[in-house]
Design a protein around this motif. Structure first.
Motif, PDB file in Angstrom:
ATOM      1  N   GLN A  38      -2.835   0.968  -3.868  1.00  0.00           N
ATOM      2  CA  GLN A  38      -2.785  -0.640  -3.219  1.00  0.00           C
ATOM      3  C   GLN A  38      -2.842  -1.780  -4.113  1.00  0.00           C
ATOM      4  OE1 GLN A  38      -6.099  -0.689  -0.682  1.00  0.00           O
ATOM      5  NE2 GLN A  38      -6.125  -3.383  -0.019  1.00  0.00           N
ATOM      6  N   ARG A  66       4.541   7.611   2.239  1.00  0.00           N
ATOM      7  CA  ARG A  66       4.484   5.807   3.170  1.00  0.00           C
ATOM      8  C   ARG A  66       4.093   4.849   1.800  1.00  0.00           C
ATOM      9  NH1 ARG A  66       3.847   5.956   8.879  1.00  0.00           N
ATOM     10  NH2 ARG A  66       3.173   3.713   8.292  1.00  0.00           N
ATOM     11  N   ASN A 122       3.194  -5.378   3.638  1.00  0.00           N
ATOM     12  CA  ASN A 122       2.092  -6.607   3.869  1.00  0.00           C
ATOM     13  C   ASN A 122       2.058  -5.727   5.221  1.00  0.00           C
ATOM     14  OD1 ASN A 122       2.377  -8.379   2.334  1.00  0.00           O
ATOM     15  ND2 ASN A 122       4.297  -9.040   2.709  1.00  0.00           N
ATOM     16  N   GLY A 123       1.861  -4.579   5.579  1.00  0.00           N
ATOM     17  CA  GLY A 123       1.069  -3.918   6.784  1.00  0.00           C
ATOM     18  C   GLY A 123       2.083  -3.611   7.344  1.00  0.00           C
ATOM     19  N   ARG A 124       3.788  -3.760   6.054  1.00  0.00           N
ATOM     20  CA  ARG A 124       4.896  -3.111   7.654  1.00  0.00           C
ATOM     21  C   ARG A 124       5.954  -1.655   6.758  1.00  0.00           C
ATOM     22  NH1 ARG A 124      10.553  -6.243   7.612  1.00  0.00           N
ATOM     23  NH2 ARG A 124      11.527  -4.815   9.437  1.00  0.00           N
ATOM     24  N   GLU A 125       5.674  -0.165   7.493  1.00  0.00           N
ATOM     25  CA  GLU A 125       5.994   0.369   7.136  1.00  0.00           C
ATOM     26  C   GLU A 125       7.473   0.427   6.734  1.00  0.00           C
ATOM     27  OE1 GLU A 125       5.779   3.503   5.924  1.00  0.00           O
ATOM     28  OE2 GLU A 125       7.588   4.658   7.031  1.00  0.00           O
ATOM     29  N   ILE A 126       8.126   0.873   5.282  1.00  0.00           N
ATOM     30  CA  ILE A 126       9.501   0.249   5.142  1.00  0.00           C
ATOM     31  C   ILE A 126      10.286   1.636   4.841  1.00  0.00           C
ATOM     32  CG2 ILE A 126       9.092  -1.855   4.411  1.00  0.00           C
ATOM     33  CD1 ILE A 126       9.218  -0.598   1.721  1.00  0.00           C
ATOM     34  N   THR A 127       9.665   3.027   4.519  1.00  0.00           N
ATOM     35  CA  THR A 127      10.451   4.269   3.886  1.00  0.00           C
ATOM     36  C   THR A 127      11.135   4.524   5.653  1.00  0.00           C
ATOM     37  OG1 THR A 127       7.949   5.028   4.945  1.00  0.00           O
ATOM     38  CG2 THR A 127       9.051   5.298   2.205  1.00  0.00           C
ATOM     39  N   GLU A 132       3.776   0.552   2.568  1.00  0.00           N
ATOM     40  CA  GLU A 132       3.694  -0.274   3.626  1.00  0.00           C
ATOM     41  C   GLU A 132       3.520  -1.464   2.862  1.00  0.00           C
ATOM     42  OE1 GLU A 132       0.006  -0.110   6.399  1.00  0.00           O
ATOM     43  OE2 GLU A 132       1.361   1.462   6.855  1.00  0.00           O
ATOM     44  N   GLU A 159       1.020  -1.299  -0.348  1.00  0.00           N
ATOM     45  CA  GLU A 159      -0.034  -0.095  -0.408  1.00  0.00           C
ATOM     46  C   GLU A 159       0.963   1.409  -0.042  1.00  0.00           C
ATOM     47  OE1 GLU A 159      -2.438   0.155   3.092  1.00  0.00           O
ATOM     48  OE2 GLU A 159      -4.106   1.545   2.039  1.00  0.00           O
TER      49      GLU A 159
END
Lengths: 103, 377, 228
Positions: free
Chosen positions: C28, C62, C66-71, C64, C3
């Motif tokens: 998404q 932002r 799989n629901g994990r924020e990576i920036t 994400e 996303e």
């Protein structure tokens, strides 16, 4: 996994390290093998009262650097500043360069 | 195990990358080998000569006293020996007669030394192997010496000094005092210099000071100074050899700098790709590290091995012209093989480490860039 | 699932030639789908794929995975995410010359330090899957365009990623090979991979395998066409 580049490289290095080790080993008995020769030279130096190695025979300051005086390089001939190339390998003896109060 | 596998995998990629630019990297390795070869040849020969000198010259006279007049060597009155003999701590003083003889027909310089014990009868001489070789004369041969009054002195070779001693004796001619004085018309009561034996070596400097004080026109040279001379003579920095190599070294540095610092577009793309497929910056740098190591290790080992063979198996044949210089007589000597581990290690760290660093550092910027450049080619 | 929210990517920031390749995109990407980004060159497709594939950080916004924020993650975590989560198929193939097809396939797994025998087994299986195992020992220079393409796909799948990202994958392929490529993608989708493709090739865009077609222009999404 033969033929892998890293293996060839490793084998190459290994061979060279082995050669180097062999040469090192060659240098060790070389010391003792040469001992009689060294002793002979040393005795000759002692009995004849020699002061230098006979490496460059062209001028007295290259033949006997230890016996050279401060003026030697210019004494052999007015035109001879230096004997090339020995003169550039043999430097002025230390006791001439650093000790003041002596000629 | 994982660690080794990873290193091997990355080494594989590094070697492949080197092989892809075969021509360029091969010429680099050749230049690198040459530089290492020359540097370690100099290292081997100087170390071996220094070692030889320090051992062989241990029995050199403890002190030699010369007389100087107007900055030139002058003959020493033998009466000086009595004055010096009275100095406390001096065991014995003996007068030496020696000098140089220039053989005009052959263009060679000989060192003439008077030795009463070895040459007992006038008319006979002992010569060094170099002299014998040069004149193609053997035992019982005769050598004519031109005396300073123009007459000739024919001296018979009684024996030739052993060839193992050439490094100290190649140009020697041992003769009797009578012949020597006749040759140069040297007045009685004078000698070339004086040789001292002392009771305690630690008193040498005190004795030297005393000698100068008593006889201000003299110059004492102690054994320490003689030995130190040889340490300085073949010092690393000195000499033409290094000067010649400076050129080669510079050329190599330029080549290496160009090669190591300028990443080609292809190399940059390769780094981008590796990063895109999931290599970390550190993996890319590890690959570059191995590239540098591969080139410099191969060159270092090959160069140092060639240098050892050159110095100790072929008696420094490449350096011979430089070592010979103008001299007509040159000793045919074989050096005692010797590897100074410390010097070899120094050479290693002064060549392999900078080169590897020069390979890694320029990749750093590319390696830390975003890998998307690979998408834009 | 990926996303992205309000992503902007600005190049040459602060200079006179500053421009925004991506200008406020939110999207998404659902799992197990083939999403195609369509648009003229310069529309920001490739940049968006790079951002989605964790290759570039956006200037703002932002992401994400799989629901994990990576920036905000440091570089080495991004590399790890790229290695395990994404497989890339490039327009130019970007195979490393001088290496064999097999070695090229294994490259993404090299830093893991996995045993070479197991790496090799996996790579051969993948080449087999795409009918190029007979070329495993050939250097990549000797491969035809179609073979190189399939080796590239095998490389993308080496670490068994959830996402496969392809940038103009059919640019150098003829129609037949392009269709084959889409068939392979369809096969991967049914295996549970999420596929993202940037392309303006009709063979790709009109393929029945495509679940969603996203139109792009000037760094913005213009149309979203959900086909199922």
């Amino acid at each position: 996994m033969a033929g892998r580049r890293s293996s060839i490289f490793a084998v190459y290095l290994l061979i060279h390290l082995c050669i180097l080790a062999l040469l090192w080993a060659h240098a060790q008995p070389g010391q003792s093998r040469a001992r009689p020769d060294l002793e002979l030279k040393r005795q000759m130096v002692g009995s004849l009262g020699l002061t230098d190695l006979c490496l460059f025979t062209e001028a007295r300051y290259t033949r006997h650097p230890a016996m050279a005086d401060s003026n030697a390089p210019f004494q052999d001939h007015p035109m001879s500043f230096d004997h090339f190339p020995s003169g550039s390998i043999v430097t002025v003896p230390e006791h001439l360069r650093y000790e003041s109060g002596k000629p | 195990m994982t660690f080794i596998q990873k290193q091997r995998n990355i080494l594989d990629v590094a070697l492949c990358s080197l092989l892809r630019r075969k021509g360029k990297n091969l010429s680099l390795v050749v230049a690198y080998v040459f530089v290492i070869f020359l540097l370690s040849s100099v290292m081997f020969i100087t170390d071996a000569l220094k070692r030889e000198a320090s051992f062989v010259l241990k029995d050199t006279p403890e002190m030699v006293v010369q007389r100087l007049v107007a900055g030139r060597h002058e003959l020493v009155p033998t009466a000086y020996a009595k004055v010096i003999g009275k100095i406390k701590g001096v065991q014995s003083v003996s007068a030496r007669l020696w000098g140089y003889y220039y053989d005009a027909t052959n263009g060679a310089n000989y060192t003439l030394i008077v030795h009463q014990d070895l040459i007992t009868s006038p008319g006979s001489i002992m010569v060094g192997r170099g002299v014998a070789r040069h004149l193609s004369a053997g035992e019982n041969g005769t050598i004519p010496f031109k005396a300073c009054d123009g007459s000739y002195l024919f001296l018979e070779i009684r024996s030739v000094l052993p060839s193992e001693s050439e490094l100290v004796s190649a140009d020697l001619v041992l003769m009797s005092e009578l012949d020597f004085r006749r040759l140069f018309q040297m007045p009685e009561g004078y000698a070339t210099d004086l040789v001292l034996r002392v009771r305690n070596v630690r008193e040498l400097s005190t004795i030297a000071a005393k000698v100068v004080q008593l006889l201000p026109d003299t110059r004492p040279v102690s054994r320490d100074e003689i030995l130190r001379t040889y340490d300085a003579v073949f010092s690393w920095r000195s000499g033409l050899v290094i000067v010649i190599f400076a050129g080669a070294l510079c050329a190599f540095l330029i080549l290496a700098w160009d090669k190591a610092t300028g990443l080609s577009a292809e190399e940059k793309r390769e780094i981008g790709l590796l990063k895109a497929v999931g290599w970390e910056t550190s993996d890319v740098l590890l690959m570059k590290f191995w590239e540098g190591m591969a080139v410099s290790l191969v060159s270092f080992l090959t160069g140092i091995i060639l240098a050892y063979l050159h110095i100790f198996f072929t008696s420094a044949s490449l350096f011979e012209p430089a070592l010979k210089g103008w001299s007509v007589l040159y000793p045919d000597f074989r050096l005692t093989p010797f590897i100074d581990g410390q010097h070899a290690a120094t050479l290693f760290f002064l060549t392999v480490v900078p080169y590897t660093a020069a390979t890694i550092v320029p990749s750093w910027r590319t390696a830390t860039m975003d890998p998307d450049s690979v998408m834009r080619s | 699932m990926i996303e992205i929210k309000n992503i902007r990517k600005v190049f040459n920031a602060g200079k006179t030639n500053e421009f925004a390749a991506i200008d406020g995109v939110s999207l998404q990407v659902d799992s197990d789908r083939i999403t195609v980004f369509k648009g003229p060159s310069g529309s920001g497709k490739t940049t968006l794929l790079s951002i989605l594939g964790c290759m570039v950080r956006p200037t703002s916004g932002r992401i994400e995975v799989n629901g994990r924020e990576i920036t905000s993650l440091p570089e080495q975590f991004l590399a790890e995410i790229r290695r395990s989560g994404f497989g890339f198929i490039f327009q130019q193939y970007n195979l490393i010359r001088g290496m064999t097809a097999l070695e090229n396939v294994m490259i993404p797994s090299y830093p893991t330090g996995e045993r070479r025998s197991s790496l090799k087994k996996r790579a051969v299986e993948l080449l087999d899957l795409f009918n190029v195992s007979h070329k495993a020992g050939s250097r990549v220079e000797e491969l035809s365009g179609g073979e190189a393409q399939r080796v590239t796909i095998a490389r993308a799948l080496m670490n068994n990623p959830r996402f496969v990202i392809a940038d103009e994958p059919t640019a150098h392929l003829d129609t037949k090979l392009s269709r084959e490529f889409m068939d392979i993608m369809l096969g991967l989708k049914t295996e549970g991979k999420t596929i993202l493709i940037a392309s303006h090739d009709p063979v790709v865009c009109d393929s029945i395998a495509v679940d969603r077609l996203v139109g792009m222009r000037d760094g913005r999404i213009t149309t979203v066409d959900d086909r199922r």
